[in-house]
Design a protein around this motif. Structure first.
Motif, PDB file in Angstrom:
ATOM      1  N   TYR A  67      -3.322   0.051  -4.654  1.00 47.34           N
ATOM      2  CA  TYR A  67      -3.359   1.030  -3.385  1.00 47.34           C
ATOM      3  C   TYR A  67      -1.959   0.936  -2.346  1.00 47.34           C
ATOM      4  CZ  TYR A  67      -8.002   1.065  -5.149  1.00 47.34           C
ATOM      5  OH  TYR A  67      -9.364   1.065  -6.059  1.00 47.34           O
ATOM      6  N   GLY A  68      -1.360   0.134  -2.751  1.00 50.16           N
ATOM      7  CA  GLY A  68       0.046  -0.046  -2.031  1.00 50.16           C
ATOM      8  C   GLY A  68       1.124   0.273  -2.371  1.00 50.16           C
ATOM      9  N   GLY A  69       1.115   1.003  -3.632  1.00 49.06           N
ATOM     10  CA  GLY A  69       2.431   1.601  -4.154  1.00 49.06           C
ATOM     11  C   GLY A  69       3.062   0.924  -4.944  1.00 49.06           C
ATOM     12  N   GLY A  70       2.542  -0.409  -5.360  1.00 46.63           N
ATOM     13  CA  GLY A  70       3.133  -1.204  -6.153  1.00 46.63           C
ATOM     14  C   GLY A  70       3.465  -0.668  -7.777  1.00 46.63           C
ATOM     15  N   LEU A  71       2.360  -0.090  -8.325  1.00 45.86           N
ATOM     16  CA  LEU A  71       2.304   0.441  -9.637  1.00 45.86           C
ATOM     17  C   LEU A  71       3.271   1.468  -9.766  1.00 45.86           C
ATOM     18  CD1 LEU A  71       1.121   0.304 -12.412  1.00 45.86           C
ATOM     19  CD2 LEU A  71      -0.672   2.027 -11.657  1.00 45.86           C
ATOM     20  N   GLU A  72       3.592   2.364  -8.654  1.00 47.32           N
ATOM     21  CA  GLU A  72       4.592   3.500  -8.872  1.00 47.32           C
ATOM     22  C   GLU A  72       5.951   2.787  -8.971  1.00 47.32           C
ATOM     23  OE1 GLU A  72       1.859   3.202  -6.570  1.00 47.32           O
ATOM     24  OE2 GLU A  72       0.597   4.883  -7.043  1.00 47.32           O
ATOM     25  N   LEU A  73       6.270   1.594  -8.096  1.00 47.65           N
ATOM     26  CA  LEU A  73       7.433   1.005  -8.073  1.00 47.65           C
ATOM     27  C   LEU A  73       7.758   0.561  -9.568  1.00 47.65           C
ATOM     28  CD1 LEU A  73       7.595  -0.630  -4.306  1.00 47.65           C
ATOM     29  CD2 LEU A  73       9.215   1.543  -5.431  1.00 47.65           C
ATOM     30  N   MET A  74       6.570  -0.170  -9.920  1.00 47.26           N
ATOM     31  CA  MET A  74       6.705  -0.622 -11.373  1.00 47.26           C
ATOM     32  C   MET A  74       7.056   0.211 -12.546  1.00 47.26           C
ATOM     33  SD  MET A  74       4.767  -3.480 -13.313  1.00 47.26           S
ATOM     34  CE  MET A  74       3.132  -2.721 -13.765  1.00 47.26           C
ATOM     35  N   GLN A  75       6.738   1.439 -12.416  1.00 44.72           N
ATOM     36  CA  GLN A  75       6.640   2.680 -13.297  1.00 44.72           C
ATOM     37  C   GLN A  75       8.306   2.894 -13.068  1.00 44.72           C
ATOM     38  OE1 GLN A  75       4.910   2.814 -15.724  1.00 44.72           O
ATOM     39  NE2 GLN A  75       2.641   3.080 -15.015  1.00 44.72           N
ATOM     40  N   LYS A  76       8.676   3.158 -11.816  1.00 50.03           N
ATOM     41  CA  LYS A  76      10.088   3.643 -11.409  1.00 50.03           C
ATOM     42  C   LYS A  76      10.981   2.582 -11.959  1.00 50.03           C
ATOM     43  CE  LYS A  76      12.349   5.041  -7.160  1.00 50.03           C
ATOM     44  NZ  LYS A  76      12.232   5.183  -5.853  1.00 50.03           N
ATOM     45  N   ALA A  78       6.302  -6.087   3.244  1.00 56.70           N
ATOM     46  CA  ALA A  78       5.651  -5.376   3.991  1.00 56.70           C
ATOM     47  C   ALA A  78       4.237  -5.473   3.994  1.00 56.70           C
ATOM     48  CB  ALA A  78       5.983  -3.844   4.347  1.00 56.70           C
ATOM     49  N   TYR A  79       3.771  -5.243   2.532  1.00 59.13           N
ATOM     50  CA  TYR A  79       2.546  -5.280   2.390  1.00 59.13           C
ATOM     51  C   TYR A  79       1.977  -6.790   2.476  1.00 59.13           C
ATOM     52  CZ  TYR A  79      -1.839  -3.999   0.147  1.00 59.13           C
ATOM     53  OH  TYR A  79      -3.217  -3.644   0.275  1.00 59.13           O
ATOM     54  N   MET A  80       2.547  -7.616   2.030  1.00 65.28           N
ATOM     55  CA  MET A  80       2.172  -9.180   2.141  1.00 65.28           C
ATOM     56  C   MET A  80       1.824  -9.486   3.517  1.00 65.28           C
ATOM     57  SD  MET A  80       3.658 -12.512   0.805  1.00 65.28           S
ATOM     58  CE  MET A  80       3.861 -14.098   1.865  1.00 65.28           C
ATOM     59  N   LYS A  81       2.833  -9.036   4.492  1.00 64.19           N
ATOM     60  CA  LYS A  81       2.748  -9.395   5.841  1.00 64.19           C
ATOM     61  C   LYS A  81       1.243  -8.814   6.491  1.00 64.19           C
ATOM     62  CE  LYS A  81       4.867  -8.742  10.255  1.00 64.19           C
ATOM     63  NZ  LYS A  81       5.622  -7.780  11.122  1.00 64.19           N
ATOM     64  N   LYS A  82       0.984  -7.614   5.959  1.00 63.65           N
ATOM     65  CA  LYS A  82      -0.272  -7.154   6.343  1.00 63.65           C
ATOM     66  C   LYS A  82      -1.708  -7.770   5.777  1.00 63.65           C
ATOM     67  CE  LYS A  82      -1.367  -2.822   4.709  1.00 63.65           C
ATOM     68  NZ  LYS A  82      -1.266  -1.608   4.599  1.00 63.65           N
ATOM     69  N   PRO A  87      19.482  -1.096  -5.319  1.00 63.70           N
ATOM     70  CA  PRO A  87      18.939  -0.313  -4.247  1.00 63.70           C
ATOM     71  C   PRO A  87      17.445  -0.329  -4.425  1.00 63.70           C
ATOM     72  CG  PRO A  87      20.801   0.838  -4.748  1.00 63.70           C
ATOM     73  CD  PRO A  87      20.511  -0.197  -5.911  1.00 63.70           C
ATOM     74  N   LEU A  88      16.970  -0.270  -5.985  1.00 64.25           N
ATOM     75  CA  LEU A  88      15.580  -0.247  -6.201  1.00 64.25           C
ATOM     76  C   LEU A  88      14.976  -1.745  -6.045  1.00 64.25           C
ATOM     77  CD1 LEU A  88      13.079   0.876  -7.614  1.00 64.25           C
ATOM     78  CD2 LEU A  88      13.959   0.869  -9.636  1.00 64.25           C
ATOM     79  N   LEU A  89      15.618  -2.594  -6.339  1.00 60.60           N
ATOM     80  CA  LEU A  89      15.066  -4.026  -6.153  1.00 60.60           C
ATOM     81  C   LEU A  89      15.012  -4.286  -4.736  1.00 60.60           C
ATOM     82  CD1 LEU A  89      14.496  -6.805  -7.422  1.00 60.60           C
ATOM     83  CD2 LEU A  89      16.775  -7.551  -7.007  1.00 60.60           C
ATOM     84  N   LYS A  90      15.755  -3.779  -3.888  1.00 61.57           N
ATOM     85  CA  LYS A  90      15.508  -3.719  -2.375  1.00 61.57           C
ATOM     86  C   LYS A  90      14.163  -3.045  -2.121  1.00 61.57           C
ATOM     87  CE  LYS A  90      17.842  -3.090   2.259  1.00 61.57           C
ATOM     88  NZ  LYS A  90      16.544  -2.948   2.765  1.00 61.57           N
ATOM     89  N   GLU A  91      14.197  -1.936  -2.628  1.00 59.99           N
ATOM     90  CA  GLU A  91      12.735  -1.044  -2.331  1.00 59.99           C
ATOM     91  C   GLU A  91      11.625  -1.735  -2.558  1.00 59.99           C
ATOM     92  OE1 GLU A  91      12.806   2.697  -4.409  1.00 59.99           O
ATOM     93  OE2 GLU A  91      11.055   3.394  -3.207  1.00 59.99           O
ATOM     94  N   VAL A  92      11.724  -2.498  -3.666  1.00 58.73           N
ATOM     95  CA  VAL A  92      10.455  -3.339  -4.109  1.00 58.73           C
ATOM     96  C   VAL A  92      10.243  -4.482  -3.202  1.00 58.73           C
ATOM     97  CG1 VAL A  92       9.469  -4.452  -6.100  1.00 58.73           C
ATOM     98  CG2 VAL A  92      10.874  -2.588  -6.619  1.00 58.73           C
ATOM     99  N   LEU A  93      11.398  -5.078  -3.163  1.00 61.01           N
ATOM    100  CA  LEU A  93      11.219  -6.492  -2.178  1.00 61.01           C
ATOM    101  C   LEU A  93      10.559  -5.992  -0.992  1.00 61.01           C
ATOM    102  CD1 LEU A  93      14.388  -8.461  -3.348  1.00 61.01           C
ATOM    103  CD2 LEU A  93      12.027  -8.625  -4.255  1.00 61.01           C
ATOM    104  N   ASP A  94      11.459  -5.042  -0.421  1.00 60.50           N
ATOM    105  CA  ASP A  94      10.669  -4.524   1.099  1.00 60.50           C
ATOM    106  C   ASP A  94       9.546  -4.247   1.052  1.00 60.50           C
ATOM    107  OD1 ASP A  94      13.349  -4.861   2.189  1.00 60.50           O
ATOM    108  OD2 ASP A  94      13.636  -2.965   2.013  1.00 60.50           O
ATOM    109  N   SER A  95       9.016  -3.594  -0.063  1.00 61.52           N
ATOM    110  CA  SER A  95       7.458  -2.981  -0.140  1.00 61.52           C
ATOM    111  C   SER A  95       6.703  -4.215  -0.200  1.00 61.52           C
ATOM    112  CB  SER A  95       7.358  -2.045  -1.480  1.00 61.52           C
ATOM    113  OG  SER A  95       6.214  -1.686  -1.667  1.00 61.52           O
ATOM    114  N   GLN A  96       6.948  -4.976  -1.078  1.00 60.55           N
ATOM    115  CA  GLN A  96       5.918  -6.329  -1.087  1.00 60.55           C
ATOM    116  C   GLN A  96       6.181  -6.947   0.204  1.00 60.55           C
ATOM    117  OE1 GLN A  96       7.935  -8.532  -4.625  1.00 60.55           O
ATOM    118  NE2 GLN A  96       6.520  -7.623  -5.888  1.00 60.55           N
TER     119      GLN A  96
END
Lengths: 355, 355
Positions: B126-135, B334-338, B323-332
């Motif tokens: 529900y937080g975009g992780g699966l889409e990033l993994m497919q990417k 932000a999600y974890m913070k919430k 850049p993709l690793l950065k995108e994934v780490l940023d997403s994790q």
């Protein structure tokens, strides 16, 4: 050309040993599912909807389940009766809603001071819980399966701050399940009300307080406008909804459709747990900024101690009412004792070390 | 009678618009899945086995997946390559095992000081992780899905007590993923070793310490006989295994089998999380009585602080590599913070109130 194709088709069909069974295999089972929930009550309504969608797609349309929200059948708390009676092949609700009819079905939803979601799923699937749930529903000729977990619920919405046991006495509160028994023992007038009538009941003073689920579902109901004191949870640490299936209808399904149905229910249940975790996290992150009038509180120690004491006493009392209930409560107690030690050493310690 | 049936059969087939496609529908897809795990390594090996069994039963035998343990294909860490190359249609492993080949695939297993299991599942679904993994897996022409979570892992087995950072320096340790990077920064010689060789490596001194999973899986490996200091977790709060599927092969499946496969993977993953929770709880409950020589420890504050500092620095450094690793780490992040705020208010507070 057509003639040749036809001949080939017949030949192939005969060679493959197909008879009318080939078409029985393609028979479409049109089922209906009755839910306790309103048509937009996400994520509770999403669990049966997602389940039905999955079952249809996996079966290539052969298992086609229509999901009826409560505004359709008008009997939000009559799900067990309708599945038992065969008006609906399936239901989606919470087992503790019919504790007045059959006390044995109560503990499969959640218990005050009981197991957390992973502990409870472990009990259901690897600790004998699912077998006990089937045993409890057997006399109703209904099969039952986990139907989605809300995770830890908030303790509810109150008009005024609760500073003592005295403040609770005489309050009219909507609170179902075993927690309702606990609150009744503490002197509250306890009732259950369908979700669609909760706001109006609170507004009109039919009730003074209520618990519903958690921030993800509660805030959009608007309860905070009337009862801004929002208490942390003690009473529903892992509320599992239930899928019900009419036993006779289930047996009529071919084996592959049975497996598809059971799997679709199982994954939809897990998914709802995760969906509500997400929704709660999302809503919680905005609560301080978007709803500054909501006052987050924890019941004072005096009240919590009284709840625990009443709960312990009720567990002993109620177990005397039914040998099966005793068996279920004993199983839950033993499993929780074991699982909680691991929870404390793993997730709890990890969170504590990283506060 | 036969004639009449035949005619009816043909008529029905024509009406239903069936041609040879009706028989293509019954085609059996025989697939192979390669795992990193040994044939008895429960529950890791159970996830793909349960998935395959479910897929076969739900598809009425049309999707038949053979699960090969590592002793069969001899390439426990070569799963991505074999699925990518098409020798196997599917794989089951842990994404961080090929961080040396593609750093972008690392963070989908777990991250030190990262999300717990429900938080991480919420991020995936529900937080975009699966889409990033497919990417991340797209360049390998491989689809990837969650494959089962171990829950919070223990920090590993050491021959001697760790009282300071100095005690860690120079130790040879088996520890994969981002935690391996952290330990390397703290001066350890870090390596990865397949599960079947762990005990011998520790016994022969190829390594001085190792982390594996948790009590449910570790104790039967016998590590405690050589290295009795068992540390609590910091480095793998929710290790998610991965199913890999060759993209081209997936596209060849009919839509219903695709749905069956994806659902079977999803439910087998959730189930493994719950199965390992059960196994860990079970093993943990016997640890004090059955294995009194095991010494449960937590790394001293000096060491934990150094791990956190190294982890924070490495997150910044590694993000610069891609850049993709950065995108994934940023997403994790932000999600974890919430999500963590909700975890603290719900499960954590509930557990704390009921210690």
């Amino acid at each position: 050309m057509l003639k040749k194709t036809t001949k080939l088709l017949v030949a192939s069909a005969l060679v493959a040993g197909l008879s009318t069974a080939a078409f029985a295999k393609d028979r479409v089972y049109k089922w209906k599912l009755a839910t306790t929930w309103g048509s937009t009550l996400s994520p509770f309504i999403d669990a049966p909807k997602n389940m039905a969608k999955l079952a249809k797609e996996m079966s290539n349309g052969r298992l086609d389940i229509r999901v009826d929200a409560s505004n359709k059948h008008k009997a939000p708390f009559g799900i067990l009766d309708m599945v038992k009676g065969g008006q609906y092949e399936m239901g989606h609700s919470a087992s503790y809603y019919w504790k007045g009819k059959d006390i044995n079905t109560l503990p499969f939803t959640t218990m005050p001071f009981g197991m957390t979601a992973p502990e409870q799923y472990a009990w259901f699937y690897y600790g004998g819980g699912l077998e006990l749930m089937q045993k409890a529903y057997k006399r109703h000729k209904v099969l039952s399966f986990p139907g989605g977990n809300s995770g830890n619920q908030m303790g509810g919405w109150f008009r005024k701050e609760i500073n003592s046991l005295e403040d609770l006495k005489g309050l009219k509160m909507r609170i179902p399940g075993f927690a309702g028994e606990v609150m009744a023992k503490l002197g509250l007038a306890v009732t259950n009300i369908p979700s669609g009538e909760l706001y109006t009941s609170l507004e009109r003073g039919t009730i003074d307080a209520l618990e519903w689920v958690g921030p993800g579902m509660d805030i959009k109901m608007g309860f905070h406008k009337i009862a801004p004191y929002y208490y942390t949870g003690w009473h529903e640490p892992a509320t599992e909804l239930q899928f019900l299936v009419n036993q006779r209808q289930f047996k009529r399904l071919p084996k592959d459709l049975q497996k598809i149905l059971v799997t679709a229910m199982r994954v939809a249940a897990y998914d709802m747990y995760i969906q509500n975790y997400h929704m709660s996290a999302d809503a919680w992150s905005k609560i301080a900024t978007d709803y500054p009038n909501i006052k987050i509180k924890t019941f004072p120690k005096e009240v919590m101690d009284a709840m625990k004491k009443a709960n312990d006493e009720l567990l002993v009392e109620k177990a005397k009412e039914s040998p099966l209930l005793k068996e279920v409560l004993d199983s839950q107690k033993a499993y929780m004792k074991k699982a909680r030690e691991w929870t404390k050493m793993s997730d709890y310690k990890y969170l504590k070390d990283n506060l």
